[in-house]
Design an enzyme around this catalytic site. Structure first.
Site, mmCIF file in Angstrom:
data_model
loop_
_atom_site.group_PDB
_atom_site.id
_atom_site.type_symbol
_atom_site.label_atom_id
_atom_site.label_comp_id
_atom_site.label_asym_id
_atom_site.label_seq_id
_atom_site.Cartn_x
_atom_site.Cartn_y
_atom_site.Cartn_z
ATOM 1 N N HIS A 129 -1.079 0.458 -9.734
ATOM 2 C CA HIS A 129 -1.794 -0.558 -8.941
ATOM 3 C C HIS A 129 -2.289 -1.695 -9.851
ATOM 4 C CE1 HIS A 129 -3.915 -0.999 -4.830
ATOM 5 N NE2 HIS A 129 -3.837 -2.183 -5.404
ATOM 6 N N ARG A 151 0.859 -1.182 0.000
ATOM 7 C CA ARG A 151 0.000 0.000 0.000
ATOM 8 C C ARG A 151 0.896 1.234 0.000
ATOM 9 N NH1 ARG A 151 -3.432 -2.562 -1.751
ATOM 10 N NH2 ARG A 151 -5.464 -3.117 -0.893
ATOM 11 N N GLU A 153 -2.719 7.671 -4.380
ATOM 12 C CA GLU A 153 -3.031 7.089 -5.685
ATOM 13 C C GLU A 153 -4.490 7.224 -6.107
ATOM 14 O OE1 GLU A 153 -1.876 2.960 -4.892
ATOM 15 O OE2 GLU A 153 -3.963 2.397 -5.167
HETATM 16 P P1 NAI Z 1 -1.714 -11.602 4.156
HETATM 17 O O1 NAI Z 1 -2.722 -11.155 5.152
HETATM 18 O O2 NAI Z 1 -1.725 -13.002 3.665
HETATM 19 O O3 NAI Z 1 -0.232 -11.317 4.720
HETATM 20 C C1 NAI Z 1 0.150 -10.148 5.364
HETATM 21 C C2 NAI Z 1 1.293 -10.503 6.298
HETATM 22 O O4 NAI Z 1 1.822 -9.287 6.825
HETATM 23 C C3 NAI Z 1 0.855 -11.375 7.482
HETATM 24 O O5 NAI Z 1 1.671 -12.520 7.569
HETATM 25 C C4 NAI Z 1 1.027 -10.450 8.675
HETATM 26 O O6 NAI Z 1 1.409 -11.143 9.866
HETATM 27 C C5 NAI Z 1 2.147 -9.546 8.184
HETATM 28 N N1 NAI Z 1 2.264 -8.303 8.920
HETATM 29 C C6 NAI Z 1 1.309 -7.639 9.626
HETATM 30 N N2 NAI Z 1 1.853 -6.555 10.222
HETATM 31 C C7 NAI Z 1 3.171 -6.549 9.883
HETATM 32 C C8 NAI Z 1 4.254 -5.700 10.207
HETATM 33 N N3 NAI Z 1 4.100 -4.646 11.025
HETATM 34 N N4 NAI Z 1 5.473 -5.996 9.698
HETATM 35 C C9 NAI Z 1 5.646 -7.071 8.903
HETATM 36 N N5 NAI Z 1 4.656 -7.923 8.582
HETATM 37 C C10 NAI Z 1 3.428 -7.654 9.059
HETATM 38 O O7 NAI Z 1 -1.842 -10.571 2.953
HETATM 39 P P2 NAI Z 1 -1.368 -10.763 1.451
HETATM 40 O O8 NAI Z 1 -2.457 -11.383 0.660
HETATM 41 O O9 NAI Z 1 -0.012 -11.362 1.426
HETATM 42 O O10 NAI Z 1 -1.277 -9.224 0.972
HETATM 43 C C11 NAI Z 1 -0.322 -8.344 1.532
HETATM 44 C C12 NAI Z 1 -0.687 -6.925 1.119
HETATM 45 O O11 NAI Z 1 -0.518 -6.784 -0.291
HETATM 46 C C13 NAI Z 1 -2.167 -6.558 1.346
HETATM 47 O O12 NAI Z 1 -2.373 -6.111 2.683
HETATM 48 C C14 NAI Z 1 -2.397 -5.470 0.351
HETATM 49 O O13 NAI Z 1 -2.126 -4.225 0.964
HETATM 50 C C15 NAI Z 1 -1.367 -5.737 -0.740
HETATM 51 N N6 NAI Z 1 -1.986 -6.118 -2.011
HETATM 52 C C16 NAI Z 1 -1.653 -5.403 -3.125
HETATM 53 C C17 NAI Z 1 -2.182 -5.732 -4.370
HETATM 54 C C18 NAI Z 1 -1.788 -4.987 -5.603
HETATM 55 O O14 NAI Z 1 -2.428 -5.174 -6.665
HETATM 56 N N7 NAI Z 1 -0.755 -4.146 -5.573
HETATM 57 C C19 NAI Z 1 -3.164 -6.815 -4.497
HETATM 58 C C20 NAI Z 1 -3.405 -7.549 -3.266
HETATM 59 C C21 NAI Z 1 -2.841 -7.181 -2.082
#
Ligand code: NAI
Length: 353
Positions: free
Chosen positions: A303, A242, A271
């Site tokens: 994005h 993000r 964005e």
């Molecule tokens: P997820 O929920 O599977 O994984 C997120 C991980 O981040 C979890 O393991 C969590 O413990 C960890 N986390 C939480 N707080 C943290 C911190 N302070 N420091 C380090 N790690 C921390 O989510 P997923 O599916 O892997 O997605 C991650 C992010 O990617 C989403 O939150 C979203 O913002 C972004 N995203 C971007 C997309 C794009 O098109 N650019 C599309 C989909 C998601």
């Protein structure tokens, strides 16, 4: 999905681009829904476009705030189906008990991780600059020097669905992978050879840092001037998470001083003003975004990390399934609880049935 014999139900689909309709329309048809394809975003001024339908489908930049929710429920809308994972644009408290909200919690971690890797490879080998040169019959390679990823260190912040796929990709290049996550899967990390560590070591040792954590009050501005000062000089930063994970002012200062060697950004903190739309004729008035796109060692994409055929198919199928479950009187498995914001079910607080 099975064919249904129920009568076709209309869904007002806001913020529709041709590519959304291409994937949503067949999935909706198979599930017994018909789209009212609307190009404007949902908001107080456009909510009337949902008049007469029981369901609304929205995306990341639609406004599902309290006044919009009141207007929707007054018109008889019963469900909002988000065709994305994030739901920070929805006032869940206002929706509580009056409007069901469903989302697509996961569609393709591979799509996002592969895009992050694409940014990294393109920046390192200056593919974007080489492409411009050869189109102009300039076949010089001066200034296009990269480095071997093999043997270098990558630091991944967030080892969830996407971070774990990214780790596998980078291990495939022969990189050493450091990972930071407050709730790591220790057994997975040990199996793959990902070294779990704190941010200090990750910043100090990584040649490339890629962000895969969610945006929370804790992670907002995580990559600020103090963090950049602790990184290796010339570090490459990749952000497909993000925009607000990075303090753009600090990033600009780091790029100017050379502390940051390259940045690949699929997201940007402001964005929603620009991404997904064409400003090529009018230009933009955001000076920080405008400055970012002038650096030869910065790649900004709009994005689009999620934007693969597989992810779009999964988004369409899950959205249709979420709607079908609701209209069949079953609790949608991807309903967001308006009290604890948990999904998918079972949420201890969501009423069952
Ligand atoms: P997820 O929920 O599977 O994984 C997120 C991980 O981040 C979890 O393991 C969590 O413990 C960890 N986390 C939480 N707080 C943290 C911190 N302070 N420091 C380090 N790690 C921390 O989510 P997923 O599916 O892997 O997605 C991650 C992010 O990617 C989403 O939150 C979203 O913002 C972004 N995203 C971007 C997309 C794009 O098109 N650019 C599309 C989909 C998601």
């Amino acid at each position: 999905m099975e064919m249904t014999k129920s009568p076709t139900i209309s869904v007002a689909v806001f913020d529709t681009k041709p590519y959304d309709r291409e994937f949503l329309e067949p999935a909706f048809r198979r599930a017994g829904f018909e789209g009212r394809w609307l190009t404007p975003r949902l908001g107080p001024d456009t909510v009337r476009l949902a008049e007469g339908v029981p369901a609304v489908c929205v995306f990341v930049n639609d406004d599902v705030s309290a006044p919009v929710i009141h207007a929707l429920t007054a018109m008889g809308v019963r469900i909002v189906a988000l065709r994305c994972a994030g739901f920070n644009n929805v006032d869940l408290v206002a929706a509580g008990g009056r409007l069901t909200v469903v989302r697509v919690p996961a569609y393709s971690p591979h799509a996002v991780a592969e895009h992050a890797a694409a940014l990294m490879l393109a920046l390192n080998r200056k593919i974007h600059r080489a492409w411009l040169r050869t189109r102009d019959n300039n076949f010089s390679i001066h200034g296009l020097l990269g480095f071997d990823l093999y043997g270098k260190t990558a630091g991944l912040i967030g080892l969830g669905q996407i971070g774990r796929v990214m780790a596998q990709i980078l291990l495939g290049f022969g990189m050493r992978v450091l990972g930071h996550d407050p709730q790591p899967d220790v057994a997975w990390a040990a199996r793959l050879g990902v070294e779990l560590t704190d941010l200090e070591r990750l910043y100090a040792e990584s040649d490339v840092i890629s962000l895969h954590c969610p945006l929370t009050s804790e992670t907002q501005g995580l990559i600020n001037a103090a963090a950049i000062a602790r990184m290796k000089r010339g570090v490459m930063l990749i952000n497909t998470g993000r925009g607000q994970l990075i303090d753009t002012r600090a990033l600009l200062a780091g790029l100017k001083s050379g502390r940051v060697g390259a940045a690949g950004l699929d997201v940007y903190e402001e964005e929603e003003r620009y991404f997904f739309e064409d400003f090529s004729a009018s230009g933009i008035d955001d000076d920080r975004l405008a400055r970012l796109t002038t650096f030869p060692n910065v790649l900004v994409t709009s994005h689009q990390a999620f934007f693969t055929r597989e992810a779009m198919t999964a988004i369409a199928e899950t959205t249709a399934k979420n709607l079908r479950q609701f209209f069949d009187g079953r609790p949608p498995e991807n309903e967001i609880c308006h009290r604890c914001a948990r999904t998918p079910q079972p949420c201890p607080r969501l009423p069952v049935g």
